[in-house]
Design a protein around this motif. Structure first.
Motif, PDB file in Angstrom:
ATOM      1  N   THR A 152       0.827  -1.194   0.000  1.00 35.65           N
ATOM      2  CA  THR A 152       0.000   0.000   0.000  1.00 35.65           C
ATOM      3  C   THR A 152       0.865   1.249   0.000  1.00 35.65           C
ATOM      4  O   THR A 152       1.875   1.303   0.709  1.00 35.65           O
ATOM      5  N   HIS A 170       3.532 -13.591   2.029  1.00 38.75           N
ATOM      6  CA  HIS A 170       2.305 -14.033   1.368  1.00 38.75           C
ATOM      7  C   HIS A 170       2.593 -14.562  -0.031  1.00 38.75           C
ATOM      8  O   HIS A 170       2.002 -15.547  -0.454  1.00 38.75           O
TER       9      HIS A 170
ATOM     10  N   ASP B 118      -6.459   0.697  -2.886  1.00 37.09           N
ATOM     11  CA  ASP B 118      -5.029   0.416  -2.865  1.00 37.09           C
ATOM     12  C   ASP B 118      -4.617  -0.356  -1.610  1.00 37.09           C
ATOM     13  O   ASP B 118      -3.686  -1.149  -1.648  1.00 37.09           O
ATOM     14  N   PHE B 119      -5.324  -0.130  -0.495  1.00 35.40           N
ATOM     15  CA  PHE B 119      -4.892  -0.783   0.747  1.00 35.40           C
ATOM     16  C   PHE B 119      -5.395  -2.214   0.876  1.00 35.40           C
ATOM     17  O   PHE B 119      -5.219  -2.841   1.914  1.00 35.40           O
ATOM     18  N   GLN B 121      -4.999  -5.948  -0.665  1.00 31.90           N
ATOM     19  CA  GLN B 121      -4.173  -6.784  -1.524  1.00 31.90           C
ATOM     20  C   GLN B 121      -4.978  -8.027  -1.852  1.00 31.90           C
ATOM     21  O   GLN B 121      -5.049  -8.968  -1.076  1.00 31.90           O
ATOM     22  N   ASN B 123      -5.925 -11.349  -4.165  1.00 32.70           N
ATOM     23  CA  ASN B 123      -5.255 -12.335  -5.006  1.00 32.70           C
ATOM     24  C   ASN B 123      -6.303 -13.252  -5.639  1.00 32.70           C
ATOM     25  O   ASN B 123      -6.979 -14.005  -4.956  1.00 32.70           O
ATOM     26  N   MET B 155     -15.520  -4.758   2.678  1.00 36.02           N
ATOM     27  CA  MET B 155     -14.882  -5.726   3.559  1.00 36.02           C
ATOM     28  C   MET B 155     -15.904  -6.643   4.216  1.00 36.02           C
ATOM     29  O   MET B 155     -15.639  -7.827   4.433  1.00 36.02           O
ATOM     30  N   THR B 181      -3.927 -10.680   6.162  1.00 38.18           N
ATOM     31  CA  THR B 181      -4.134 -11.469   4.950  1.00 38.18           C
ATOM     32  C   THR B 181      -4.400 -10.563   3.749  1.00 38.18           C
ATOM     33  O   THR B 181      -4.000 -10.874   2.634  1.00 38.18           O
ATOM     34  N   HIS B 183      -4.506  -6.719   4.178  1.00 39.46           N
ATOM     35  CA  HIS B 183      -4.043  -5.340   4.359  1.00 39.46           C
ATOM     36  C   HIS B 183      -2.571  -5.300   4.753  1.00 39.46           C
ATOM     37  O   HIS B 183      -2.222  -5.726   5.859  1.00 39.46           O
ATOM     38  N   TYR B 184      -1.728  -4.812   3.861  1.00 40.45           N
ATOM     39  CA  TYR B 184      -0.328  -4.587   4.214  1.00 40.45           C
ATOM     40  C   TYR B 184       0.311  -3.642   3.227  1.00 40.45           C
ATOM     41  O   TYR B 184      -0.343  -3.243   2.276  1.00 40.45           O
TER      42      TYR B 184
END
Lengths: 242, 184
Positions: A152, A170, B118-119, B121, B123, B155, B181, B183-184
């Protein structure tokens, strides 16, 4: 107030991910600092804000010296980053639950979208490793092209800190799962450990006695965990004077 | 001053004025909300339903979904692979943007519809590997022209599904509801 017996009891629990840093072979070249900034989209605050002590680094090289001038003796460089405490002082003070403990990865998380910027966590961190976004720092073109898409981009008013490169954790886990296997030790490492030309930083699973990080820790035998007496259960071990 | 204003508002003309103001604000708000519910303008009215009706799999054009984080939006080269063999491409008015883009070498700038901030992630691979079908999140593509989001992707919606899927499996639940899982 934590009683000593509690510390002893909980110190037997190990985290999941951990790091050992050998201060004797660290040359203080700051490659880890640069690599961390590249990997984690850390802003460059510029001269003025750095003067206010608002520099943003998730890892920094601390240097100390002993004695009075002119008989000054440098002590080994000390890379300082978030210790990913098992019992972190930053966590219970956050009013927004933005800094929480990951049960899955045993890491201290900073959830940027929850953070309201009280900076309480940074004030409560004994290692002083948290950085606050005092502004929306500009990235003049074409610098924005080097942003890591897996991390981020933080905005003004948000606290941030080392994540042990959780995006790499991850990614490795995802790759291992797609191939139907477990993550192999040494398959990936953090940006700082990868960049270290002297291999002073080793990252891996501390709960696995066979991992490189555990083996290095055993070989040295006398690691120091900083401010362990506070009961924070840090997951970074330092070696000095070996 | 304020009392005079209230007195004026209480007479019939004033009440009508209040009514009109209220209606205007309400319709403005409704229009604003309706704008957020519309799929964005695309360079080309891409008909998903036609392509699905021809039996083309989602993964043919969005192959990233089974391999990595992003499903991907196909480039015009992929479109042209089939379309240069189709007679209609030469004549159709709707397909003119595609033809022009390929002939002039300028890329078609698709606007992503299903987006996360953007915050987050996200997959795709993990979700496809866990046996989720595309339509579970993206809706039935046999019914839409330009892709639409069948629901607000927030969310709560993610977590509802994560919790249902984890069920009684504690280890799975810990992983699936962990902040780190996504948010990073």
């Amino acid at each position: 107030m934590i009683r000593p017996e509690e510390i002893k009891m909980s110190a037997e629990e190990t985290g999941k991910w951990g790091m050992v840093i050998d201060q004797d072979i660290c040359t203080g070249c700051q490659a880890c600092v640069a690599a961390c900034a590249m990997e984690n989209n850390i802003s460059f605050v510029g001269e003025v804000d750095a003067g206010y002590g608002r520099s943003m680094h998730w890892i920094r090289i601390e240097r100390f010296w002993e004695g009075a001038y002119p008989e000054v003796k440098m002590t080994p460089n000390q890379p300082m980053l978030c210790q990913q405490c098992g019992h972190a002082t930053c966590e219970p003070v956050c009013p927004a639950f933005a800094t929480v403990h990951s049960q899955a990865e045993q890491l201290n998380l900073q959830v940027y979208n929850r953070c309201v910027g009280t900076r309480y966590c940074a004030n409560n961190c004994p290692y002083q490793v948290r950085a606050f976004n005092w502004r929306d720092y500009q990235r003049p073109e074409p610098l924005s092209n080097q942003l890591n898409p897996d991390v981020t981009v933080r905005r003004m008013g948000v606290m941030e800190k080392c994540t042990f490169c959780i995006q790499r954790i991850h990614k490795a886990q995802d790759k291992a799962k797609s191939e139907g296997r477990e993550v192999v030790d040494g398959e990936f490492t953090t940006a700082c450990a990868q960049a270290c030309p002297a291999n002073a930083i080793v990252f891996g699973r501390v709960d696995d006695p066979e991992s490189l990080v555990s083996q290095v820790a055993r070989a040295h035998g006398h690691g120091v965990k900083h401010l362990e007496e506070l009961g924070t259960l840090p997951n970074v071990t330092y070696f000095k004077g070996g | 001053m304020i009392k005079r204003l209230f007195d004026w508002l209480k007479q019939p003309l004033g009440l009508i004025a209040v009514g009109i103001t209220f209606l205007a604000l309400f319709s403005l708000a409704a229009y604003g909300i309706s704008l957020t519910q519309k799929p964005p303008e695309q360079p080309l009215q891409f008909p998903h339903r036609t392509h699905v009706a021809f039996g083309i799999q989602c993964l043919y054009c969005h192959p990233g979904a089974s391999k990595g984080p992003a499903a991907g939006i196909p480039s015009q080269a992929k479109c042209w692979g089939c379309h240069n063999q189709i007679q209609k491409t030469q004549t159709s008015e709707l397909l003119k943007p595609l033809k022009d883009a390929v002939l002039s070498g300028t890329p078609l700038e698709w606007v992503p519809v299903a987006q996360v901030p953007d915050f987050v992630q996200f997959n795709h691979r993990a979700h496809v590997a866990a046996g989720q079908n595309c339509e579970n999140c993206h809706g039935d593509m046999t019914k839409v022209t330009i892709a639409e989001n069948p629901q607000v992707m927030n969310m709560g919606w993610c977590l509802d599904c994560h919790k249902t899927i984890a069920g009684e499996d504690h280890e799975k639940l810990v992983k699936l509801v962990d902040c780190g899982t996504c948010h990073y």
